[in-house]
Every structure is written in C-alpha cells, then in structure tokens.
Enzyme design. Structure first.
Site, PDB file in Angstrom:
ATOM      1  N   ASP A  41       3.417 121.837  74.836  1.00  0.00           N
ATOM      2  CA  ASP A  41       2.724 120.549  74.742  1.00  0.00           C
ATOM      3  C   ASP A  41       2.225 120.096  76.112  1.00  0.00           C
ATOM      4  OD1 ASP A  41       3.463 120.693  72.172  1.00  0.00           O
ATOM      5  OD2 ASP A  41       4.555 118.784  72.099  1.00  0.00           O
ATOM      6  N   ALA A  42       3.044 120.351  77.131  1.00  0.00           N
ATOM      7  CA  ALA A  42       2.676 119.898  78.475  1.00  0.00           C
ATOM      8  C   ALA A  42       1.417 120.624  78.953  1.00  0.00           C
ATOM      9  CB  ALA A  42       3.829 120.150  79.430  1.00  0.00           C
ATOM     10  N   ASP A  45      -1.464 119.152  77.136  1.00  0.00           N
ATOM     11  CA  ASP A  45      -1.817 117.835  77.678  1.00  0.00           C
ATOM     12  C   ASP A  45      -2.593 117.965  78.981  1.00  0.00           C
ATOM     13  OD1 ASP A  45      -0.609 116.675  75.568  1.00  0.00           O
ATOM     14  OD2 ASP A  45       1.261 116.191  76.620  1.00  0.00           O
ATOM     15  N   SER A  90     -15.167 115.621  38.906  1.00  0.00           N
ATOM     16  CA  SER A  90     -13.718 115.488  38.712  1.00  0.00           C
ATOM     17  C   SER A  90     -13.263 116.653  37.837  1.00  0.00           C
ATOM     18  CB  SER A  90     -13.372 114.131  38.121  1.00  0.00           C
ATOM     19  OG  SER A  90     -14.070 113.966  36.925  1.00  0.00           O
ATOM     20  N   LEU A  91     -12.068 116.574  37.307  1.00  0.00           N
ATOM     21  CA  LEU A  91     -11.520 117.718  36.575  1.00  0.00           C
ATOM     22  C   LEU A  91     -10.995 117.297  35.218  1.00  0.00           C
ATOM     23  CD1 LEU A  91      -9.408 119.300  39.454  1.00  0.00           C
ATOM     24  CD2 LEU A  91     -11.348 120.393  38.340  1.00  0.00           C
ATOM     25  N   GLU A 121      -4.387 126.730  42.375  1.00  0.00           N
ATOM     26  CA  GLU A 121      -4.140 126.027  43.642  1.00  0.00           C
ATOM     27  C   GLU A 121      -3.326 124.769  43.392  1.00  0.00           C
ATOM     28  OE1 GLU A 121      -7.884 124.868  45.278  1.00  0.00           O
ATOM     29  OE2 GLU A 121      -8.650 126.922  45.245  1.00  0.00           O
ATOM     30  N   LYS A 123      -2.578 121.064  43.303  1.00  0.00           N
ATOM     31  CA  LYS A 123      -3.488 119.924  43.277  1.00  0.00           C
ATOM     32  C   LYS A 123      -2.890 118.869  44.209  1.00  0.00           C
ATOM     33  CE  LYS A 123      -6.016 117.012  40.042  1.00  0.00           C
ATOM     34  NZ  LYS A 123      -5.761 115.707  40.654  1.00  0.00           N
ATOM     35  N   ASP A 125      -2.142 115.614  46.110  1.00  0.00           N
ATOM     36  CA  ASP A 125      -2.270 114.219  45.717  1.00  0.00           C
ATOM     37  C   ASP A 125      -2.680 113.373  46.925  1.00  0.00           C
ATOM     38  OD1 ASP A 125      -2.281 112.101  44.077  1.00  0.00           O
ATOM     39  OD2 ASP A 125      -0.111 111.945  43.842  1.00  0.00           O
ATOM     40  N   ARG A 144     -15.130 110.445  48.336  1.00  0.00           N
ATOM     41  CA  ARG A 144     -15.749 110.830  47.086  1.00  0.00           C
ATOM     42  C   ARG A 144     -16.582 109.678  46.514  1.00  0.00           C
ATOM     43  NH1 ARG A 144     -14.563 110.552  41.715  1.00  0.00           N
ATOM     44  NH2 ARG A 144     -15.090 112.398  40.491  1.00  0.00           N
ATOM     45  N   TYR A 231     -10.760 123.155  50.276  1.00  0.00           N
ATOM     46  CA  TYR A 231     -10.667 124.054  49.119  1.00  0.00           C
ATOM     47  C   TYR A 231     -11.981 124.347  48.417  1.00  0.00           C
ATOM     48  CZ  TYR A 231     -10.116 119.375  47.025  1.00  0.00           C
ATOM     49  OH  TYR A 231     -10.270 118.070  46.690  1.00  0.00           O
ATOM     50  N   LYS A 296      -9.134 127.583  38.663  1.00  0.00           N
ATOM     51  CA  LYS A 296     -10.586 127.739  38.799  1.00  0.00           C
ATOM     52  C   LYS A 296     -10.996 129.162  38.456  1.00  0.00           C
ATOM     53  CE  LYS A 296     -10.413 124.547  42.688  1.00  0.00           C
ATOM     54  NZ  LYS A 296     -10.586 124.314  44.124  1.00  0.00           N
ATOM     55  N   LYS A 320      -1.632 119.048  34.733  1.00  0.00           N
ATOM     56  CA  LYS A 320      -0.914 117.920  35.329  1.00  0.00           C
ATOM     57  C   LYS A 320       0.577 118.040  35.022  1.00  0.00           C
ATOM     58  CE  LYS A 320      -2.895 114.693  36.991  1.00  0.00           C
ATOM     59  NZ  LYS A 320      -3.894 113.703  36.676  1.00  0.00           N
ATOM     60  N   CYS A 414      35.771  93.856  47.217  1.00  0.00           N
ATOM     61  CA  CYS A 414      35.637  95.118  46.483  1.00  0.00           C
ATOM     62  C   CYS A 414      35.757  94.861  44.977  1.00  0.00           C
ATOM     63  CB  CYS A 414      36.736  96.076  46.941  1.00  0.00           C
ATOM     64  SG  CYS A 414      36.853  97.552  45.914  1.00  0.00           S
ATOM     65  N   CYS A 417      39.374  96.472  43.905  1.00  0.00           N
ATOM     66  CA  CYS A 417      40.692  96.020  44.376  1.00  0.00           C
ATOM     67  C   CYS A 417      40.638  94.639  45.026  1.00  0.00           C
ATOM     68  CB  CYS A 417      41.293  97.045  45.340  1.00  0.00           C
ATOM     69  SG  CYS A 417      40.424  97.120  46.905  1.00  0.00           S
ATOM     70  N   CYS A 432      34.753  99.188  51.301  1.00  0.00           N
ATOM     71  CA  CYS A 432      36.047  98.609  50.980  1.00  0.00           C
ATOM     72  C   CYS A 432      37.025  99.280  51.931  1.00  0.00           C
ATOM     73  CB  CYS A 432      36.420  98.929  49.530  1.00  0.00           C
ATOM     74  SG  CYS A 432      38.182  98.725  49.209  1.00  0.00           S
ATOM     75  N   CYS A 437      42.714 101.694  47.550  1.00  0.00           N
ATOM     76  CA  CYS A 437      41.848 101.163  46.491  1.00  0.00           C
ATOM     77  C   CYS A 437      41.755 102.174  45.349  1.00  0.00           C
ATOM     78  CB  CYS A 437      40.462 100.888  47.067  1.00  0.00           C
ATOM     79  SG  CYS A 437      39.216 100.535  45.816  1.00  0.00           S
TER      80      CYS A 437
HETATM   81  S1  IVH Z   1     -11.377 121.217  43.084  1.00  0.00           S
HETATM   82  C1  IVH Z   1     -14.738 120.296  40.390  1.00  0.00           C
HETATM   83  N1  IVH Z   1      -9.065 121.725  44.112  1.00  0.00           N
HETATM   84  O1  IVH Z   1      -8.404 116.473  42.311  1.00  0.00           O
HETATM   85  C2  IVH Z   1     -13.702 120.669  41.333  1.00  0.00           C
HETATM   86  N2  IVH Z   1      -9.599 119.464  43.583  1.00  0.00           N
HETATM   87  O2  IVH Z   1      -8.986 115.400  39.657  1.00  0.00           O
HETATM   88  C3  IVH Z   1     -12.965 119.494  41.842  1.00  0.00           C
HETATM   89  N3  IVH Z   1      -7.850 117.860  44.160  1.00  0.00           N
HETATM   90  O3  IVH Z   1     -11.413 114.864  43.114  1.00  0.00           O
HETATM   91  C4  IVH Z   1     -12.292 119.757  43.079  1.00  0.00           C
HETATM   92  N4  IVH Z   1      -6.438 119.321  44.990  1.00  0.00           N
HETATM   93  O4  IVH Z   1      -9.709 115.133  44.979  1.00  0.00           O
HETATM   94  C5  IVH Z   1      -9.889 120.780  43.636  1.00  0.00           C
HETATM   95  N5  IVH Z   1      -7.027 122.303  45.085  1.00  0.00           N
HETATM   96  C6  IVH Z   1      -7.873 121.371  44.593  1.00  0.00           C
HETATM   97  C7  IVH Z   1      -7.523 120.006  44.576  1.00  0.00           C
HETATM   98  C8  IVH Z   1      -8.418 119.073  44.055  1.00  0.00           C
HETATM   99  C9  IVH Z   1      -6.660 118.043  44.740  1.00  0.00           C
HETATM  100  C10 IVH Z   1      -8.383 116.551  43.709  1.00  0.00           C
HETATM  101  C11 IVH Z   1      -9.795 116.270  44.158  1.00  0.00           C
HETATM  102  C12 IVH Z   1     -10.559 115.951  42.909  1.00  0.00           C
HETATM  103  C13 IVH Z   1      -9.468 115.615  41.945  1.00  0.00           C
HETATM  104  C14 IVH Z   1      -9.904 115.891  40.554  1.00  0.00           C
END
Ligand code: IVH
Length: 681
Positions: A41-42, A45, A90-91, A121, A123, A125, A144, A231, A296, A320, A414, A417, A432, A437
């Site tokens: 690290d030093a 830096d 979205s998915l 992959e 997902k 959060d 997004r 991704y 995918k 999910k 307590c 007791c 306690c 006890c």
């Molecule tokens: S693929 C059409 N890959 O999940 C493909 N999404 O519910 C969409 N997310 O908006 C993206 N991990 O924010 C993809 N390994 C992953 C992901 C991922 C998290 C999120 C992403 C997307 C949401 C869809």
C-alpha cells in the site's frame, strides 16, 4: 526560469504523469479486480503522491481519467439524463425447476434445436449500470432508469476503484453493463458507523449501494464500500462482436473489467437446475448478496434470433431464490438466560412460513440493537431467515403502527433467579451474575451434552431439564455418576430400561472425547470450538491449561486478551475447578491424545492457508502443520508468520500485503517443509 526550461519541465512532467497513470491503473487492476496486489500500500501511495504533486504544479495536465480524479469530482446539483442507445431490458422470473424446464423447452422450440449452451451467473442484488468507453476512456456511466433513460452518475462511478478509467486495446466505442453493489461486510461496517454517529441506518446492502451512487457529492460516494461486476456488452463500434456470451465475459476480463468468478457454462437444463439448487444455501457464503441466478443462452446469434417480448428477452431467465424474509406480527418480547448468564431478548412471533420453515421465534440480539432498530412489542416486523442461522428480526414496518406498541425495557433482575443483572463496561449484553442461577445451570448442561462438546446421544433439552428438576445432576460432571442412580432414572418420563441403558452407555463413551471438546464443553465465555482446539493443542492437558497465566494464554497465536482473561477467570473459580476435578475422578480424558504441547520443526510458526493447493487439500495441509508443531489460523493477523496461497486466493492476500506478512506460494511452502525435513503424506 527561462521559457525553455519551463517547457522542458512541463514536457517532463507530462511524460512522467502518463507513466504514473499507466502504472497506477495496472496496480489498481491487480488490487481491486484480481485481488492480487504486487506492491505494498505504501508503494502504491507513493505513486499516487508523485502524480498528485505533478498535477498540482501543472493543473493543465489533469485529465478526467486520471486516478487522482476518482475522488475529486465536484458535487452536482442534479444528475443529468442519459439516453441509452440500446435499452436496458429486465428479466423474466422463474421460481422453481419446472419454470426453468418450461423456459428451456420454449427456447428449444423457438430455436428448433434442444442442444444449446447456457451460461449461469449469480444475479447480483445491486443496481444496474451502463458504462460507455470512447477511445479507451470511460466517458459516461448511467443508471438503468426506466430502461431507455437513466441518470448520469459518471462522477460517482469514477470513485469505484475496480472500474477502469482507461483501457488498452479497446474498440473505438462501446458500452458495457453490470451491477454496482455493496459487500455485506462493508454494509455492516457502514451501518455500525452510522449507528455510532446517530445517523439513520440503511435497510440492506442494495439500498445502501443505491443511496451511495446517488449522492450529489462524489466524495461521499468515494467513502462508501462499493464495487461492481460487469456482465454484458451493450453495443460496440469499431470492433468485432464476439460470437458467444462466454467470449464476451473473457474479453471483458482481458480488458481489465471485474467479472464474477462463479459463472458456469451448462450444456443442458439439468445442469442448470443443479447449479441453481446448489446456490440456494451456498449464497450465504458470498460477501455480496445475490437474489437468484441469471441463465442466458450462450450464442449471441441465438440471442438475436430469440429477441425480446416487451421488456423481457426470451434468451434469458432469472431463477429467483425462495424469499428469506417475510412480515409478521411480533406478539411479545421475552428474555432468556444463556449458559454464560447473558440475558438474550427474543421475539415471539405470529407463526410465519419463510423458505419452507415455520418461524415462531427470532433473536433480537441485545437491548441496544432493539433500540437502534426501534422494534416494539405489537409491531408488524420483517423477519429474516438465512441458512442454518437463527431467524432475526430485521426491523419494524413503521407504517403499520397503531400506537399501542410497547417499547422494550431490559428487566432489572434475572427472569429465572431474580438476582439484579449487570452490564459489564464496553459490552452490549446484560448478565445474571449468579453462578447458581438455575437457568444458567440448565443451559450449561444442555451445552455440555451437545454437539461439538461431550456429544452425549440421548440427552436433549427435555431430559437435561428433568435431570436437573429431579436434583440428579447440578452440572455436567454429575452425569458420570448417574449409573449409581439407575432406579431414579427409570422413574423419568419416557425413559424405559432400554433407553436408560443407552443413555448410560453414551455417557460412558463420552469420557473418551478429545481434550478440545472437553474444554469447549465447560462453557467458558468467548471459548468456541476453534479457540478450545487452539488451547488443547497448545497446552496438551487440562492441568497445563489450569496452570497457565493470563499473559501466557494471551501470547498464543489466535487468542486475544478478552479470551485469555475469560479463560483465566473461569479457571480461577473454585466451582469450576471442582467440576474439572469431578470429571477427572470419573475418568474423563483430560489430555491431548499425543500428550503434551507439541514441539516440532514448525514450532513457533503460524500459518494461514488460502485458495486451492494442488498437493493436498487445505485440511490436510493444516493437519500437517499442526502435526509438526506449527499453528494454524483462519484469518491473517499480526501473529501470522506465513500466508500460503494456492490458486484463486481471496481477500486474505490483500490483508497479508497490507500487514506485510510473508506470502508463500505452494512451491515455496513445499520447499519450506522440505527444508525442515517434513514430507507430506
Ligand atoms: S443480465 C436482459 N446478468 O437483474 C439482460 N442482469 O432483473 C439483463 N442483474 O436489471 C441483464 N445480475 O440489474 C444480468 N448476472 C446478471 C445480473 C443481472 C444482476 C440485474 C440487472 C437487471 C436485473 C433484471
């Protein structure tokens, strides 16, 4: 200074600044993306310091992609809007194996082909981000938003150290997508600090990440532990699009982006289902939250053919995980007494099903935690269950309050007791102090017979309770005289002659437990299984441990002052010494099998092993070290002599670099063993 020398100084500065930026970018990649730094690290830096000095002397040399600009972007009043050239989709969601099979079948139908590779992959959060690079430089970063228009968060994203500001060998222009998130440990730490500072807490790592990237002042974002996985390729100009998603990920990695390690290629839907099932429990082991698995279709050609319906691509699906949270009513808050005398508040809930199990009780940790989260009896609360851990109350749903909820107060005495309770300085728990006890004694007995301790089959909570109630045992050691009370045992509920014999045999068998288990069974505060094993290994016998001073114990690698003091105090009390003497008289093993503290060629050295070794498993490696007198730790501390790194080491390597701990690769480790005359078996 003449104009000439000024120009020369400027030119020199410019060259050096460029050199430094290249070096810094390289080391940031080693540290933040690969988790494998090459310099301390030093030293790092010092490079940054030099670059800052040049830029201070010649501000016109500052470029937006300079690493010094990660934290110095000016605050903005509002975020601008960025139009996405290609919408962020979205998915569709699936919740079980049937959903995945149905998706696979549909996809196979559309492709007229049922053999196609899929990529699975985690997902992540967090929140989606789209990064645009032009001529190798990060130019914009956008959220997004509604999928077509997002917010311009470029300044804030620049503060995330694993996101490169500049790329080598990049196409003219392209957009890469991924997820920004906060680690669980970073989130805990941030919330702890916010609690201490009296600031409102974030509800989850996701909320915390979202809040952090939407700060108007990038300095605030920079102070937050954010990271990102990339991704997806959004679009590309002046470069060839790879043929498969797998190739995209490889290409992103080669450009220096952080790509998740846990991504797998699957050839059929059964493999996909196995992969998803495996992560339902294993997700707890990650330091970031994932809420499912994204599946995918690998071929980008197939992806184009499949297209999207509305906002959901047909070439992907999100499996999910079963939810681990639910809301229910907190009926009342009760307090039980633990084996160390700690007063443990817990929530009695209206029964609720979470991830397949009915939850009725949840832990509330301690009074401070209840106050911080403002949990009141009568509240509607969010309850969380994760893997094997005891369910927890996350927090109240304040909008559902009626005004009749009751604020919790820790009892002054307590509940078992009635002795006045105490709260030691610096501790969050009340205790306690009465060692007689009955609640403490009962929990201690339960612990004594339990798993990892004396492991006595046939004695569970109910029998332990009956034995105490009947006055047959006061402590664990009394169990070894139960054979003299066979008649009394026969009078116990649900205990026939056969069960009595079984219980007595189990008790007899437990006399042979290893010393570490006996030490653990004593129920010393702060002494879990791991610490007990270190003590047993170090001292080799209960007598040696009983004669050790607190300073002596404190010096053992892996043992800190709090533990050392707790052990010494426990062993100085007459009651506890009596229990040990009763165990000895009953013939319970009080020595480490091999007898005595082990001396060997590795004495005095403490190792931590991380990553996969080729020659043997990590367990076998650790046993080998212990057999030869060395110590083994689970995390790198100042007391660690060597960190042994195998393939794919985690964050321990960075920690070792930070502490200046010597690092050995597998070959060097084997050489060290060889030099000390040790041959692995
Ligand atoms: S693929 C059409 N890959 O999940 C493909 N999404 O519910 C969409 N997310 O908006 C993206 N991990 O924010 C993809 N390994 C992953 C992901 C991922 C998290 C999120 C992403 C997307 C949401 C869809």
């Amino acid at each position: 200074m003449t104009t000439d020398t000024q120009t020369r100084a400027f030119q020199q500065g410019k060259r050096r600044a460029e050199e430094l930026r290249t070096q810094i970018a390289y080391h940031e990649h080693r540290y933040f993306v690969l988790d494998a730094p090459e310099i301390s690290d030093a030293e790092f830096d010092a490079l940054m310091q030099e670059l800052r000095a040049i830029e201070a002397a010649h501000p016109e040399l500052i470029t937006p992609d300079s690493p010094t600009q990660r934290v110095s972007g000016a605050p903005v009043e509002t975020f601008g809007i960025i139009e996405h050239r290609v919408p962020l989709l979205s998915l569709a969601n699936g919740f079980n194996a049937d959903d995945l099979r149905a998706w696979h079948k549909r996809t196979a139908g559309l492709l007229e082909h049922d053999q196609f590779t899929m990529i699975c992959e985690p997902k992540i959060d967090g929140l989606a981000v789209a990064l645009v690079y032009e001529r190798g430089q990060l130019t914009t970063a956008a959220t997004r938003g509604d999928g077509t228009r997002g917010e311009n968060i470029t300044q804030n994203v620049r503060t995330i150290r694993s996101i490169p500001h500049r790329l080598k060998n990049a196409p003219e222009r392209f957009e890469v997508r991924g997820e920004i998130y906060m680690t669980k440990s970073g989130f805990e730490k941030l919330n702890f600090e916010r609690g201490e500072a009296g600031l409102p807490l974030f509800a989850s790592p996701r909320n915390s990440a979202a809040g952090s990237v939407r700060q108007l002042d990038p300095k605030v974002t920079a102070s937050r532990p954010l990271d990102a996985f990339l991704y997806q390729l959004g679009w590309i100009e002046g470069g060839e699009q790879p043929a498969t998603h797998w190739e995209v990920l490889d290409w992103l990695k080669s450009l220096g982006f952080r790509v998740n390690h846990e991504i797998r290629r699957c050839d059929d839907v059964d493999q996909v289902i196995d992969f998803c099932a495996g992560w339902v429990e294993r997700r707890e082991s990650l330091d970031y939250e994932i809420d499912g698995i994204v599946i995918k279709v690998d071929s980008l050609n197939y992806q184009r053919r499949l297209g999207a319906v509305g906002r959901e691509p047909r070439w992907a699906i999100a499996y999910k995980f079963p939810p681990t949270q639910a809301t229910t009513k907190l009926l009342r808050i009760e307090v039980n007494v633990g084996r160390t005398g700690s007063l443990n508040p817990f929530a009695v809930l209206e029964p609720v099903k979470i991830a397949g199990a009915t939850v009725q009780l949840a832990t509330l940790h301690n009074e401070d935690d209840i106050r911080r989260k403002d949990i009141r009896a009568g509240d509607t609360v969010i309850v969380q269950r994760a893997g094997d851990v005891i369910p927890q109350v996350v927090g109240p749903v304040v909008s559902k309050r009626t005004g009749r909820e009751k604020v919790f107060k820790m009892p002054k005495t307590c509940p078992a007791c009635h002795t006045p309770v105490v709260r030691p300085e610096g501790e969050a728990m009340y205790y306690c102090p009465n060692r007689q006890c009955p609640a403490q004694r009962f929990r201690l007995l339960e612990h004594f017979v339990g798993r990892g301790a004396m492991d006595i089959d046939g004695i569970g909570e109910s029998l332990a309770y009956q034995l105490m109630q009947a006055g047959l045992v006061q402590d664990g050691a009394d169990l070894y005289r139960l054979h003299e009370r066979r008649d009394d045992l026969l009078k116990m509920e649900r205990l026939g002659p056969k069960s009595v014999d079984n219980v007595l045999r189990s008790i007899e068998d437990s006399k042979k437990r290893p010393l570490a288990q006996v030490i653990f069974a004593l129920g010393i505060r702060h002494v879990g299984g791991e610490v007990a094993a270190i003590l047993a290994n170090h001292y080799g016998s209960m007598d040696a441990l009983m004669n050790a001073s607190p300073e002596d114990i404190d010096e053992i690698p892996g043992i800190g002052t709090t533990i050392a003091d707790s052990v010494s105090e426990f062993l100085s009390l007459e009651d506890n010494r009596n229990v040990i003497e009763k165990l000895r008289a009953a013939g319970v093993n009080l020595r480490e099998e091999s007898g005595g503290a082990r001396e060997g060629p590795l004495s005095g050295l403490t190792f931590v092993i991380t990553g996969h070794l080729e020659a043997f498993s990590r367990d076998a490696g650790e046993r080998l070290i212990k057999r030869n007198g060395g110590g083994v730790g689970s995390s790198v501390t100042k007391k660690t002599t060597y960190l042994v790194v195998g393939a794919e080491p985690g964050s321990k390597l960075a920690k070792a670099q930070q502490l200046g701990t010597e690092v050995l690769d597998e070959q060097q480790f084997l050489a060290l063993l060889h030099a000390r005359g040790i041959t692995p078996d």
